[in-house]
Design a protein around this motif. Structure first.
Motif, mmCIF file in Angstrom:
data_model
loop_
_atom_site.group_PDB
_atom_site.id
_atom_site.type_symbol
_atom_site.label_atom_id
_atom_site.label_comp_id
_atom_site.label_asym_id
_atom_site.label_seq_id
_atom_site.Cartn_x
_atom_site.Cartn_y
_atom_site.Cartn_z
ATOM 1 N N ALA A 181 0.831 -1.324 -0.287
ATOM 2 C CA ALA A 181 0.026 -0.083 0.382
ATOM 3 C C ALA A 181 0.863 1.273 -0.339
ATOM 4 C CB ALA A 181 -0.917 -0.251 1.207
ATOM 5 N N GLU A 182 2.463 1.490 0.915
ATOM 6 C CA GLU A 182 2.269 1.829 0.493
ATOM 7 C C GLU A 182 4.208 2.641 -0.898
ATOM 8 O OE1 GLU A 182 5.724 2.380 3.871
ATOM 9 O OE2 GLU A 182 6.881 3.718 3.426
ATOM 10 N N LEU A 183 3.564 1.488 -1.181
ATOM 11 C CA LEU A 183 4.003 1.787 -2.291
ATOM 12 C C LEU A 183 3.955 2.340 -3.760
ATOM 13 C CD1 LEU A 183 7.412 0.776 -3.586
ATOM 14 C CD2 LEU A 183 5.905 -1.458 -4.015
ATOM 15 N N GLY A 184 1.666 1.924 -3.464
ATOM 16 C CA GLY A 184 1.184 2.417 -4.374
ATOM 17 C C GLY A 184 2.085 2.718 -5.800
ATOM 18 N N ASP A 185 1.584 3.364 -6.385
ATOM 19 C CA ASP A 185 1.094 3.579 -7.852
ATOM 20 C C ASP A 185 2.893 4.186 -8.110
ATOM 21 O OD1 ASP A 185 1.523 3.036 -10.902
ATOM 22 O OD2 ASP A 185 0.051 4.957 -11.117
ATOM 23 N N CYS A 186 4.204 3.283 -8.053
ATOM 24 C CA CYS A 186 5.302 4.104 -7.640
ATOM 25 C C CYS A 186 5.983 4.748 -8.470
ATOM 26 C CB CYS A 186 6.045 2.958 -7.058
ATOM 27 S SG CYS A 186 7.895 3.444 -6.277
ATOM 28 N N LYS A 187 5.876 6.018 -8.697
ATOM 29 C CA LYS A 187 7.080 6.127 -9.199
ATOM 30 C C LYS A 187 8.380 7.674 -8.813
ATOM 31 C CE LYS A 187 3.500 7.612 -12.552
ATOM 32 N NZ LYS A 187 2.322 6.372 -11.931
ATOM 33 N N ARG A 188 9.141 6.362 -7.750
ATOM 34 C CA ARG A 188 10.283 7.283 -7.043
ATOM 35 C C ARG A 188 11.752 7.374 -7.750
ATOM 36 N NH1 ARG A 188 6.463 5.100 -4.295
ATOM 37 N NH2 ARG A 188 6.082 5.678 -1.916
ATOM 38 N N CYS A 189 11.451 6.495 -9.016
ATOM 39 C CA CYS A 189 12.725 6.164 -9.972
ATOM 40 C C CYS A 189 12.307 6.081 -10.979
ATOM 41 C CB CYS A 189 13.652 5.133 -9.912
ATOM 42 S SG CYS A 189 12.930 4.036 -10.150
ATOM 43 N N LYS A 190 12.968 6.277 -12.115
ATOM 44 C CA LYS A 190 13.534 6.225 -13.576
ATOM 45 C C LYS A 190 12.760 5.202 -14.188
ATOM 46 C CE LYS A 190 18.664 6.094 -14.891
ATOM 47 N NZ LYS A 190 18.514 5.992 -13.315
ATOM 48 N N LEU A 191 12.699 3.680 -13.411
ATOM 49 C CA LEU A 191 11.640 2.782 -14.108
ATOM 50 C C LEU A 191 10.779 2.348 -14.227
ATOM 51 C CD1 LEU A 191 14.586 0.126 -11.838
ATOM 52 C CD2 LEU A 191 14.779 1.171 -14.529
ATOM 53 N N SER A 192 9.968 3.689 -13.199
ATOM 54 C CA SER A 192 8.433 3.302 -13.363
ATOM 55 C C SER A 192 8.543 3.634 -14.320
ATOM 56 C CB SER A 192 8.087 4.671 -12.276
ATOM 57 O OG SER A 192 8.233 5.580 -12.759
ATOM 58 N N ALA A 193 8.514 4.177 -14.980
ATOM 59 C CA ALA A 193 8.353 5.318 -16.839
ATOM 60 C C ALA A 193 8.329 4.113 -17.340
ATOM 61 C CB ALA A 193 9.764 5.767 -17.689
ATOM 62 N N GLY A 194 9.319 2.855 -17.356
ATOM 63 C CA GLY A 194 9.143 1.825 -18.405
ATOM 64 C C GLY A 194 8.225 0.705 -18.118
ATOM 65 N N ARG A 195 7.866 0.640 -16.920
ATOM 66 C CA ARG A 195 7.411 -0.993 -16.759
ATOM 67 C C ARG A 195 5.753 -0.540 -17.008
ATOM 68 N NH1 ARG A 195 6.359 1.823 -10.840
ATOM 69 N NH2 ARG A 195 3.941 2.355 -11.409
ATOM 70 N N ASN A 196 5.672 -2.241 -16.546
ATOM 71 C CA ASN A 196 3.960 -2.963 -17.011
ATOM 72 C C ASN A 196 3.543 -2.972 -16.093
ATOM 73 O OD1 ASN A 196 2.047 -3.798 -18.108
ATOM 74 N ND2 ASN A 196 2.825 -5.295 -19.320
ATOM 75 N N LYS A 197 4.003 -4.268 -14.875
ATOM 76 C CA LYS A 197 3.552 -4.387 -13.606
ATOM 77 C C LYS A 197 4.217 -4.139 -12.453
ATOM 78 C CE LYS A 197 -0.514 -6.966 -14.446
ATOM 79 N NZ LYS A 197 -0.615 -8.172 -15.393
ATOM 80 N N ILE A 198 4.196 -3.812 -11.416
ATOM 81 C CA ILE A 198 5.221 -3.709 -9.981
ATOM 82 C C ILE A 198 5.776 -5.704 -9.809
ATOM 83 C CG2 ILE A 198 5.530 -3.249 -7.739
ATOM 84 C CD1 ILE A 198 4.339 -0.573 -8.890
ATOM 85 N N VAL A 199 6.389 -5.436 -9.417
ATOM 86 C CA VAL A 199 6.534 -6.869 -9.357
ATOM 87 C C VAL A 199 7.456 -6.815 -7.634
ATOM 88 C CG1 VAL A 199 8.068 -9.192 -9.730
ATOM 89 C CG2 VAL A 199 7.280 -7.294 -11.056
ATOM 90 N N PHE A 200 6.278 -7.437 -6.826
ATOM 91 C CA PHE A 200 6.872 -6.726 -5.390
ATOM 92 C C PHE A 200 7.602 -8.067 -4.634
ATOM 93 C CE2 PHE A 200 5.128 -7.111 -1.266
ATOM 94 C CZ PHE A 200 6.245 -5.162 -0.674
ATOM 95 N N GLY A 201 7.040 -8.965 -5.458
ATOM 96 C CA GLY A 201 7.354 -10.181 -4.381
ATOM 97 C C GLY A 201 6.637 -11.110 -4.489
ATOM 98 N N GLU A 202 6.892 -12.350 -3.737
ATOM 99 C CA GLU A 202 6.308 -12.944 -2.730
ATOM 100 C C GLU A 202 6.681 -14.592 -2.844
ATOM 101 O OE1 GLU A 202 4.538 -14.673 -6.948
ATOM 102 O OE2 GLU A 202 5.618 -16.510 -7.256
ATOM 103 N N GLY A 203 5.530 -15.634 -1.737
ATOM 104 C CA GLY A 203 5.781 -16.268 -1.382
ATOM 105 C C GLY A 203 5.120 -16.228 0.743
ATOM 106 N N ASP A 204 5.827 -17.567 1.516
ATOM 107 C CA ASP A 204 5.248 -17.433 2.473
ATOM 108 C C ASP A 204 5.892 -15.981 3.006
ATOM 109 O OD1 ASP A 204 4.700 -18.021 5.372
ATOM 110 O OD2 ASP A 204 6.263 -19.383 4.709
ATOM 111 N N PRO A 205 5.055 -14.850 3.446
ATOM 112 C CA PRO A 205 5.022 -14.052 4.713
ATOM 113 C C PRO A 205 6.043 -14.257 5.679
ATOM 114 C CG PRO A 205 2.724 -14.599 4.787
ATOM 115 C CD PRO A 205 2.873 -15.394 3.601
ATOM 116 N N LYS A 206 6.626 -15.831 6.208
ATOM 117 C CA LYS A 206 6.675 -15.426 7.541
ATOM 118 C C LYS A 206 7.953 -17.085 6.752
ATOM 119 C CE LYS A 206 5.577 -12.343 9.610
ATOM 120 N NZ LYS A 206 6.607 -11.320 9.819
ATOM 121 N N ALA A 207 9.104 -17.212 6.509
ATOM 122 C CA ALA A 207 9.177 -17.966 5.163
ATOM 123 C C ALA A 207 10.817 -17.739 5.952
ATOM 124 C CB ALA A 207 9.957 -17.191 3.704
ATOM 125 N N THR A 208 11.242 -19.300 6.324
ATOM 126 C CA THR A 208 12.354 -19.186 7.132
ATOM 127 C C THR A 208 13.696 -18.803 5.837
ATOM 128 O OG1 THR A 208 11.540 -20.887 7.857
ATOM 129 C CG2 THR A 208 13.885 -20.237 7.785
#
Ligand code: URA
Length: 245
Positions: free
Chosen positions: A70-97
């Motif tokens: 939510a804090e990241l939102g539709d991030c435009k904090r750097c120049k990479l945002s201009a060319g992106r299609n989707k933000i790739v946040f990360g995935e997996g077990d939120p409490k992974a070892t």
């Protein structure tokens, strides 16, 4: 003695499955390898019990992954945002070892909004599932930057810096026991200095009290399709498995 034999057989099986997972189906029979080039005998490496992967102490003061998204939102904090299609946040077990950190999304990742889903991702999945005997969903996977660098170039310093607070929050939130840093860039970023990956892979270092294992990036493995490079990664993940018990 019997127990030792079983242990060696188990380890050999694990190694062969790892190599198979990494795309090597045939072990050349022409020349017996010199003893020094064989993988060293392995201490018993068992897949971590399910409860070790899932059960983590909950710390209420830590931001949830949802809040970080939510804090990241539709991030435009750097120049990479201009060319992106989707933000790739990360995935997996939120409490992974185990938390894997790569560099940045490629074309497939940018299209799907998921990390490591292209060719390098398939290899990473094989390393996790066939080599480490852990389900991909049981680890957490993210990148230094969350938007695709153009032409798959390496993310630049300012881009990594812009994404860094979010990566740090993610690490804190997941609070893994081990981070596996994939490649020179992820390793150097966490170490805060230039890491020579060919010399330093396999050597633990510390990041904010979390043990980090630097190893080769799967894309490097795809480019350097050598049994030695794969054996190196096998040795590195073996250390991680031994550590998490
Ligand atoms: N895919 C990712 O998500 N990260 C990388 O570093 C490479 C491919």
């Amino acid at each position: 003695m019997e127990e030792k034999k079983t242990q060696i057989a188990d380890n050999l099986l694990l190694y062969l499955e790892f190599m198979k997972g990494a795309g090597i189906d045939v072990i050349p029979a022409s020349k017996p390898a010199k003893p020094s080039s064989l993988p060293t005998p392995i201490e018993a490496v068992k897949p971590p019990p399910e409860e070790n992967i899932k059960m983590k102490p909950k710390n209420k003061s830590i931001t949830s992954l949802e809040d970080i998204v939510a804090e990241l939102g539709d991030c435009k904090r750097c120049k990479l945002s201009a060319g992106r299609n989707k933000i790739v946040f990360g995935e997996g077990d939120p409490k992974a070892t185990i938390l894997f950190i790569g560099e940045g999304p490629g074309k497939d990742e940018d299209e799907q909004g998921r990390p490591f889903v292209g060719r390098a991702g398939q290899l990473l999945t094989d390393i996790i599932e066939k080599g480490m005997k852990i389900k991909r969903e049981e680890v957490y996977i993210c990148n230094l930057v969350k938007c695709r660098p153009p032409e798959n170039r390496n993310p630049e310093k300012d881009e990594i810096a812009a994404c860094r607070p979010f990566l740090d929050k993610q690490i804190k939130s997941v609070s893994p026991k081990v981070i596996i840093a994939l490649g020179k860039l992820a390793s150097s970023t966490l170490a805060g200095r230039e890491v020579k990956i060919t010399q330093e892979r396999g050597e633990w270092f510390d990041y904010e009290g979390i043990k980090v294992m630097p190893t080769y990036h799967p894309s490097y493995l795809l480019r350097n399709y050598t049994p030695t490079a794969r054996k190196d990664v096998f040795e590195d993940v073996k250390k991680v498995l031994a550590y998490i018990g």
